[in-house]
Design a protein around this motif. Structure first.
Motif, PDB file in Angstrom:
ATOM      1  N   GLU A 124      39.967 -11.489   5.552  1.00 18.93           N
ATOM      2  CA  GLU A 124      40.826 -11.309   4.383  1.00 18.93           C
ATOM      3  C   GLU A 124      41.511  -9.936   4.481  1.00 18.93           C
ATOM      4  OE1 GLU A 124      41.536 -13.466   2.039  1.00 18.93           O
ATOM      5  OE2 GLU A 124      40.234 -15.002   2.952  1.00 18.93           O
ATOM      6  N   TYR A 125      42.801  -9.962   4.772  1.00 17.93           N
ATOM      7  CA  TYR A 125      43.540  -8.715   4.877  1.00 17.93           C
ATOM      8  C   TYR A 125      44.164  -8.350   3.532  1.00 17.93           C
ATOM      9  CZ  TYR A 125      43.164  -9.073   9.962  1.00 17.93           C
ATOM     10  OH  TYR A 125      42.690  -9.149  11.250  1.00 17.93           O
ATOM     11  N   PRO A 126      44.198  -7.064   3.198  1.00 18.13           N
ATOM     12  CA  PRO A 126      44.815  -6.656   1.934  1.00 18.13           C
ATOM     13  C   PRO A 126      46.318  -6.893   1.949  1.00 18.13           C
ATOM     14  CG  PRO A 126      44.254  -4.732   3.250  1.00 18.13           C
ATOM     15  CD  PRO A 126      43.658  -5.914   3.953  1.00 18.13           C
ATOM     16  N   LYS A 127      46.878  -7.144   0.784  1.00 17.52           N
ATOM     17  CA  LYS A 127      48.321  -7.322   0.682  1.00 17.52           C
ATOM     18  C   LYS A 127      49.019  -5.983   0.928  1.00 17.52           C
ATOM     19  CE  LYS A 127      48.245 -11.220  -2.542  1.00 17.52           C
ATOM     20  NZ  LYS A 127      48.685 -11.732  -3.880  1.00 17.52           N
ATOM     21  N   PRO A 128      50.200  -6.002   1.522  1.00 20.34           N
ATOM     22  CA  PRO A 128      50.914  -4.739   1.765  1.00 20.34           C
ATOM     23  C   PRO A 128      51.319  -4.079   0.457  1.00 20.34           C
ATOM     24  CG  PRO A 128      52.329  -6.637   2.235  1.00 20.34           C
ATOM     25  CD  PRO A 128      50.950  -7.186   2.023  1.00 20.34           C
TER      26      PRO A 128
END
Length: 551
Positions: free
Chosen positions: A441-445
């Protein structure tokens, strides 16, 4: 009868990067010194010299000193910023630990190196080459290898211009041009599509380990002048990459309050859910990196694959009618994160061998002298010393592997030659099945420090003529949906740093594989990492791709 015109040269060079330009300059130097009128041509697929060039870059001037000894006095852009500080950080999620210089061999300290734009260095070299009489054709991509009746390489042909996507000829159609040569040098860069053909035809890599790669993603930032320290070089390892992945970051303070920063993910990573682009964006959010960038502005973006195989992956360098130079062969010193000086030297050695053969009327001979020169060169010795560093990290992990690699480098640095050379495994074979891996799960920019892919590609100035054949070819169109999606969760939608590949729904609600070829930044990652080896990257119409102004 072919409708293509042909032009004869003594040497034709495919690619206007540091290796190709150095080869051209060295060949003309030798010819001019002897008063001989010999011809050289460079084909460059970018719109201009330097348009497709991307590197960190911290450059060891060793080869440049040999090629043009007075370059520091000749308005060379690389002379602007000598390296003044060298730092190596080991990152955790919130902290950094600086590695003391005393723990690393002297060749890792960047003493005497320079930081700046490799693209601008190539533009400078291109001007030097043209002033010497080298003919440079930017915007012309070498699309085909030509052969003599005996099977030797005769030269290359550029791609036809004005071909529609359906294969028909548009009103502005122009046939390609044939360039014939006594020797043809292939300096296509990483994973060149003609180089792949040559390796197979002449079994050039029969006695070498598989080439392996990293994906380097780079940005340029204008930062607060109060935070800028010209010549400061920072490398990092550790966070954010987790188990089964290796790589690291770089941040170079260059001229004019600008920093070049980026993140390299080795393409031997195992988790198909990993996104090198997102890892780079996450790395920028580390407190120590973020505080350098805050208050600054991102001005450019790009990506390219990097040869990481080193010593044991260097193929046979010559074949009937030509040679491989630069990243077409793979001369990057991975621990030093440098390959420009070795690429330049390879071009110079090939040029010297070709010149000797041509003036002696032995142009039918293979360039064995180039192979001999490499075997006796500082390029080979430099790669030999560090040959076990990357495979140690791959086998034993980032922490233990770094310790083993460090011991190895120190031993070799003191002349204690390790009696073994570790092996490589092809990057595409390293992915695990999706069912055995955890999604990431990558953080939103945030639009301030981290960004999305499409806005990033915009900054690369990438452009392709939309109505042209797709240059990302599928050997079997069914594989992405039938094999890669259920088995590996469709990794192409994550490993591509430009958003080229997507899985969308068709009219019936079924998954469909979509290729947005106009976004391609020519990094070649898809050709390398696709687990089914189903994607074949070939050159698009000449001049297409990124246009990097200062990378």
């Amino acid at each position: 009868m072919s409708e293509r015109e042909s032009m004869p040269y003594d040497v034709v060079i495919v690619g206007g990067g540091p290796a190709g330009l150095s080869a051209a300059i060295r060949f003309k130097q030798l010819a001019d010194e002897a008063g001989k009128d010999l011809s050289v041509c460079i084909l460059e697929k970018g719109s201009e010299i330097g348009a497709h060039i991307l590197s960190g870059a911290v450059i060891d001037p060793k080869a440049l000193d040999e090629l043009i000894p007075n370059w520091r006095d000749e308005d060379c852009p690389m002379a602007q910023t000598p390296v003044t500080e060298n730092h190596h950080w080991v990152l955790t999620k919130k902290k950094k630990f600086a590695l003391p210089h005393i723990m690393t061999p002297s060749f890792m300290h960047n003493k005497g190196t320079y930081t700046g734009s490799l693209g601008n260095l190539c533009r400078w070299l291109g001007e030097r080459a043209e002033n010497m009489g080298v003919e440079i054709f930017p915007g012309f991509a070498a699309a085909e290898i030509l052969y003599n009746d005996d099977g030797s390489v005769k030269g290359v042909a550029t791609g036809d211009m004005g071909i529609a996507r359906d294969g028909s000829k548009k009103p502005d159609y122009q046939p390609g041009l044939e360039l014939h040569a006594k020797y043809t040098f292939f300096a296509e860069g990483v994973r060149g599509h003609l180089t792949k053909i040559l390796k197979e035809k002449f079994a050039l890599d029969a006695d070498s380990e598989p080439q392996i790669y990293g994906l380097g993603i780079k940005e340029l930032w204008d930062i607060d002048p109060d935070k800028h320290v010209p010549g400061r070089v920072i490398h990092s390892q550790g966070w954010p990459l987790g188990e089964g992945a290796n790589g690291g970051g770089f941040l170079y303070h260059q001229a004019d309050n600008q920093v070049a920063l980026g993140f390299v993910t080795w393409l031997n990573y195992e988790n198909p859910y990993l996104s090198p682009f997102e890892e780079m964006q996450r790395w920028k959010q580390h407190p120590e990196i973020r505080k350098i960038l805050e208050g600054g502005k991102r001005v450019s973006y790009g990506a390219r694959a990097i040869n990481d195989g080193g010593f044991q992956s260097v193929p046979k360098l010559y074949f009937p009618g030509g040679a491989l130079i630069g990243c077409s062969a793979g001369f990057v010193n991975v621990p030093r994160i440098k390959g420009t000086h070795t690429a330049m030297k390879s071009g110079m050695m090939a040029a010297e061998a070709a010149y000797e053969a041509i003036v002696a009327d032995r142009e039918s001979d293979e360039l064995t002298a180039y192979g001999t020169a490499y075997e006796n060169s500082w390029v080979r010795e430099e790669l030999r010393i560090v040959r076990n560093v990357l495979p140690a990290a791959e086998k034993y992990g980032d922490f233990l592997g770094s310790i083993i690699a460090g011991i190895n480098m120190w031993a070799e640095n003191f002349g204690i030659k390790m009696p073994f050379t570790m092996k490589h495994h092809p990057d595409h074979s390293r992915l695990k099945r999706a069912e055995h891996c955890r999604p990431i799960e990558y953080p939103k920019p945030d639009g301030v420090i981290s960004f999305d892919r499409l806005s990033s590609v915009f900054l690369s100035n990438t452009n392709h003529e939309e109505d042209q054949p797709v240059h990302l070819q599928l050997k079997d169109p069914s594989v992405p949906v039938d094999v890669n999606l259920p088995t590996f969760a469709g990794p192409s939608q994550r490993y591509c740093p430009a958003g080229v590949y997507e899985f969308v729904e068709d009219e019936s609600g079924q998954p469909k594989f979509q290729i947005n070829a106009q976004n391609c930044v020519h990094c070649k990652t898809c050709d390398i990492k696709d687990p089914s080896q189903n994607i074949n990257w070939v050159v698009p119409e000449g001049g297409g791709g990124p246009n990097y102004p200062n990378m």
